[in-house]
Motif scaffolding. Structure first.
Motif, mmCIF file in Angstrom:
data_model
loop_
_atom_site.group_PDB
_atom_site.id
_atom_site.type_symbol
_atom_site.label_atom_id
_atom_site.label_comp_id
_atom_site.label_asym_id
_atom_site.label_seq_id
_atom_site.Cartn_x
_atom_site.Cartn_y
_atom_site.Cartn_z
ATOM 1 N N CYS A 46 9.123 7.475 3.844
ATOM 2 C CA CYS A 46 9.352 6.075 3.476
ATOM 3 C C CYS A 46 8.240 5.583 2.557
ATOM 4 O O CYS A 46 7.064 5.632 2.920
ATOM 5 C CB CYS A 46 9.404 5.188 4.716
ATOM 6 N N LEU A 47 8.617 5.101 1.386
ATOM 7 C CA LEU A 47 7.649 4.499 0.470
ATOM 8 C C LEU A 47 7.582 3.008 0.757
ATOM 9 O O LEU A 47 8.580 2.294 0.619
ATOM 10 C CB LEU A 47 8.060 4.759 -0.981
ATOM 11 N N VAL A 66 4.442 6.578 3.518
ATOM 12 C CA VAL A 66 3.464 6.732 2.444
ATOM 13 C C VAL A 66 3.353 5.402 1.702
ATOM 14 O O VAL A 66 4.341 4.689 1.538
ATOM 15 C CB VAL A 66 3.864 7.858 1.466
ATOM 16 N N ASN A 67 2.161 5.069 1.273
ATOM 17 C CA ASN A 67 1.925 3.803 0.593
ATOM 18 C C ASN A 67 1.943 3.971 -0.920
ATOM 19 O O ASN A 67 1.337 4.892 -1.466
ATOM 20 C CB ASN A 67 0.572 3.211 1.006
ATOM 21 N N ALA A 68 2.649 3.070 -1.587
ATOM 22 C CA ALA A 68 2.671 3.014 -3.048
ATOM 23 C C ALA A 68 3.198 1.647 -3.441
ATOM 24 O O ALA A 68 3.796 0.935 -2.633
ATOM 25 C CB ALA A 68 3.518 4.127 -3.646
ATOM 26 N N LYS A 114 2.512 -0.552 -9.709
ATOM 27 C CA LYS A 114 1.366 0.275 -10.098
ATOM 28 C C LYS A 114 1.844 1.719 -10.228
ATOM 29 O O LYS A 114 1.778 2.502 -9.267
ATOM 30 C CB LYS A 114 0.248 0.169 -9.053
ATOM 31 N N PRO A 115 2.349 2.107 -11.405
ATOM 32 C CA PRO A 115 2.981 3.418 -11.588
ATOM 33 C C PRO A 115 2.118 4.601 -11.172
ATOM 34 O O PRO A 115 2.642 5.627 -10.737
ATOM 35 C CB PRO A 115 3.266 3.454 -13.102
ATOM 36 N N GLU A 116 0.800 4.461 -11.266
ATOM 37 C CA GLU A 116 -0.078 5.576 -10.934
ATOM 38 C C GLU A 116 -0.047 5.916 -9.446
ATOM 39 O O GLU A 116 -0.479 7.005 -9.033
ATOM 40 C CB GLU A 116 -1.515 5.273 -11.368
ATOM 41 N N THR A 117 0.482 5.003 -8.604
ATOM 42 C CA THR A 117 0.537 5.265 -7.162
ATOM 43 C C THR A 117 1.810 6.004 -6.748
ATOM 44 O O THR A 117 1.916 6.430 -5.588
ATOM 45 C CB THR A 117 0.465 3.946 -6.367
ATOM 46 N N ILE A 118 2.745 6.175 -7.666
ATOM 47 C CA ILE A 118 4.066 6.691 -7.298
ATOM 48 C C ILE A 118 4.150 8.213 -7.186
ATOM 49 O O ILE A 118 4.731 8.728 -6.228
ATOM 50 C CB ILE A 118 5.133 6.170 -8.288
ATOM 51 N N ALA A 165 9.476 2.670 -13.903
ATOM 52 C CA ALA A 165 8.401 3.594 -13.537
ATOM 53 C C ALA A 165 8.889 4.612 -12.506
ATOM 54 O O ALA A 165 8.572 5.799 -12.587
ATOM 55 C CB ALA A 165 7.207 2.817 -12.990
ATOM 56 N N LEU A 166 9.666 4.150 -11.529
ATOM 57 C CA LEU A 166 10.160 5.029 -10.472
ATOM 58 C C LEU A 166 11.098 6.098 -11.042
ATOM 59 O O LEU A 166 10.992 7.278 -10.687
ATOM 60 C CB LEU A 166 10.889 4.189 -9.421
ATOM 61 N N ILE A 167 12.010 5.691 -11.911
ATOM 62 C CA ILE A 167 12.966 6.638 -12.491
ATOM 63 C C ILE A 167 12.266 7.626 -13.415
ATOM 64 O O ILE A 167 12.541 8.837 -13.388
ATOM 65 C CB ILE A 167 14.075 5.872 -13.246
ATOM 66 N N GLN A 168 11.335 7.142 -14.216
ATOM 67 C CA GLN A 168 10.574 8.042 -15.083
ATOM 68 C C GLN A 168 9.818 9.091 -14.257
ATOM 69 O O GLN A 168 9.796 10.278 -14.601
ATOM 70 C CB GLN A 168 9.583 7.239 -15.929
ATOM 71 N N CYS A 169 9.205 8.633 -13.192
ATOM 72 C CA CYS A 169 8.430 9.534 -12.351
ATOM 73 C C CYS A 169 9.350 10.540 -11.659
ATOM 74 O O CYS A 169 9.013 11.728 -11.540
ATOM 75 C CB CYS A 169 7.635 8.739 -11.327
ATOM 76 N N ALA A 170 10.504 10.078 -11.184
ATOM 77 C CA ALA A 170 11.457 10.975 -10.535
ATOM 78 C C ALA A 170 11.898 12.074 -11.495
ATOM 79 O O ALA A 170 12.019 13.245 -11.112
ATOM 80 C CB ALA A 170 12.670 10.182 -10.043
ATOM 81 N N LYS A 171 12.126 11.715 -12.732
ATOM 82 C CA LYS A 171 12.510 12.700 -13.740
ATOM 83 C C LYS A 171 11.398 13.708 -13.968
ATOM 84 O O LYS A 171 11.628 14.923 -14.006
ATOM 85 C CB LYS A 171 12.855 11.979 -15.042
ATOM 86 N N ALA A 172 10.189 13.218 -14.118
ATOM 87 C CA ALA A 172 9.052 14.097 -14.397
ATOM 88 C C ALA A 172 8.738 15.012 -13.220
ATOM 89 O O ALA A 172 8.299 16.148 -13.415
ATOM 90 C CB ALA A 172 7.826 13.265 -14.752
#
Length: 399
Positions: free
Chosen positions: A112-113, A132-134, A138-142, A174-181
């Motif tokens: 759970c985020l 987990v905390n995010a 703040k994209p750097e926490t994702i 930010a979440l979708i970009q990170c999920a892709k990466a």
């Protein structure tokens, strides 16, 4: 809160925990635009100009989103992850907690985020989930939250006191970009029914833009549009009636097919396991659409007492919305009133569900009706009130 998101992930070249990739400069960032020719009225890109966030009538859209656009290219399979490993974003919310509970009951490994908070979400840990905390702002926490995750179920939405775009647009980008990466295998996103038909309403416009952004990201995804939660009616109507407080309603004939969030969670996990549903847009609606007055009348009957109803004409909502537009500090209030105005217009928030039931292998008789949901609530709460009253009388007698 961040007012601008980078078109690339923070320090993308340093992320290696889940999927291996390299980052390269790009001139083709992920973006999503709606344009009224010839003058652009709104650009929902990853960068928002400072100042007011206004949405006007918009008609043309285009979207781009690829691995190359994020500057992230998968070079290898990386570490295999179990299909049962899921990350629930917005896990403490009305829907999110039901997703967590159902997934755990069905044997999923649930992470759970949640945002860092003074009161930790201990109930999620007690159920057996990992917390987990995010912070989506703040994209750097994702990225660290996605290590070892197969599927993301995105239930998150901004708090009432936050600007709508902070979480519901910038955070989701930010979440979708990170999920892709990070090589996430599937992404489930909850949207709003008819969001594509109301570009004048910021929240609905942003939901539709996020749908487009997700589709063009290249992620395997499922988009689920929702009409309304039965749980929301408890605080809005049931509790005020029991406490003899005012119940707020409108004179509009809007009809909403409310659905129990437990049913939404169950259908979501069925859809998650069905590969034929990948890439589809589903809409979940309850068995019947209700007007506000019909809901109040039902609550009155089940509570055994009349409601103190205060009716707000739709014309007042419209005037208030226009008035708050004059002041920058009330712009977010105006945005939310715009959503309220749609919910109180002559609109039906419902769809036929037969095709969806067949697709998911579900029967309508297994979906909870609003009558049954509210009857169970009032039966339980009135029994508890009766017990408390009896205990109070015993205490008075002995004193």
């Amino acid at each position: 809160m961040a007012s601008k998101l980078p078109t690339q992930l923070a320090a993308p070249g340093k992320i290696h925990q889940h999927r291996q990739f390299t980052a390269t400069p790009t001139t083709n960032p992920l973006s999503w635009r709606r344009i009224l020719s010839p003058e652009p009225l709104l650009s929902l890109s990853t960068s928002f100009p400072s100042g007011k966030f206004n949405v006007k009538h918009l008609v043309k859209c285009s979207a781009r989103g690829t691995a190359e656009a994020t500057g992230a290219v998968n070079l290898g399979p990386g570490t295999p992850v179990r299909p049962t490993s899921i990350l629930v974003v917005g896990a403490t919310g009305t829907l999110g907690r039901q997703i967590v509970r159902r997934a755990l009951d069905e044997g999923y490994d649930v992470r759970c985020l949640v945002r860092p908070r003074p009161a930790p979400a201990d109930f999620l840990r007690d159920w057996g989930a990992t917390v987990v905390n995010a912070d989506l702002s703040k994209p750097e926490t994702i990225p660290a939250t996605m290590v070892g995750v197969h599927t993301i179920i995105d239930c998150a939405t901004g708090r009432p006191e936050e600007p709508i775009k902070t979480v519901d647009w910038e955070g989701k980008v930010a979440l979708i970009q990170c999920a892709k990466a990070m090589g996430i295998q599937k992404y489930v996103f909850y949207s709003i029914h008819n969001c594509d038909k109301h570009p004048e309403v910021p929240l609905m416009e942003i939901k539709y833009c996020t749908e487009k952004f997700l589709k063009d990201s290249g992620l395997t995804h499922v988009i689920i549009r929702l009409c309304g939660f039965m749980q929301g009616l408890i605080g809005q109507y049931a509790v005020p009636i029991l406490e003899d407080k005012s119940v707020w309603g409108t004179d509009a004939p809007t009809r909403i097919a409310y659905m129990d969030t437990q049913d939404i969670a169950r259908l979501t996990l069925i859809a998650l396991r069905n590969e034929k549903i990948n890439g589809k847009l589903l809409t979940f609606a309850g068995p019947r659409a209700w007007t506000t007055q019909e809901v109040i009348t039902l609550c009155e009957r089940l509570a055994g007492q009349d409601a103190n109803v205060t009716t707000v004409p739709v014309s007042v909502l419209r005037f208030t919305r226009q008035l708050t537009r004059f002041f920058e500090w009330t712009s977010d209030v105006a945005d939310r009133l715009a959503f309220s105005e749609v919910l109180t217009s002559d609109v039906v928030f419902s769809v036929p569900m037969n095709e969806t039931y067949n697709l998911l292998g579900v029967e309508q008789k297994d979906i909870v009706t609003l009558e049954k949901y509210l009857q169970d609530y009032f039966t339980n709460i009135l029994r508890k009130l009766k017990d408390l009253k009896a205990q109070s009388k015993q205490s008075d007698f002995y004193i």
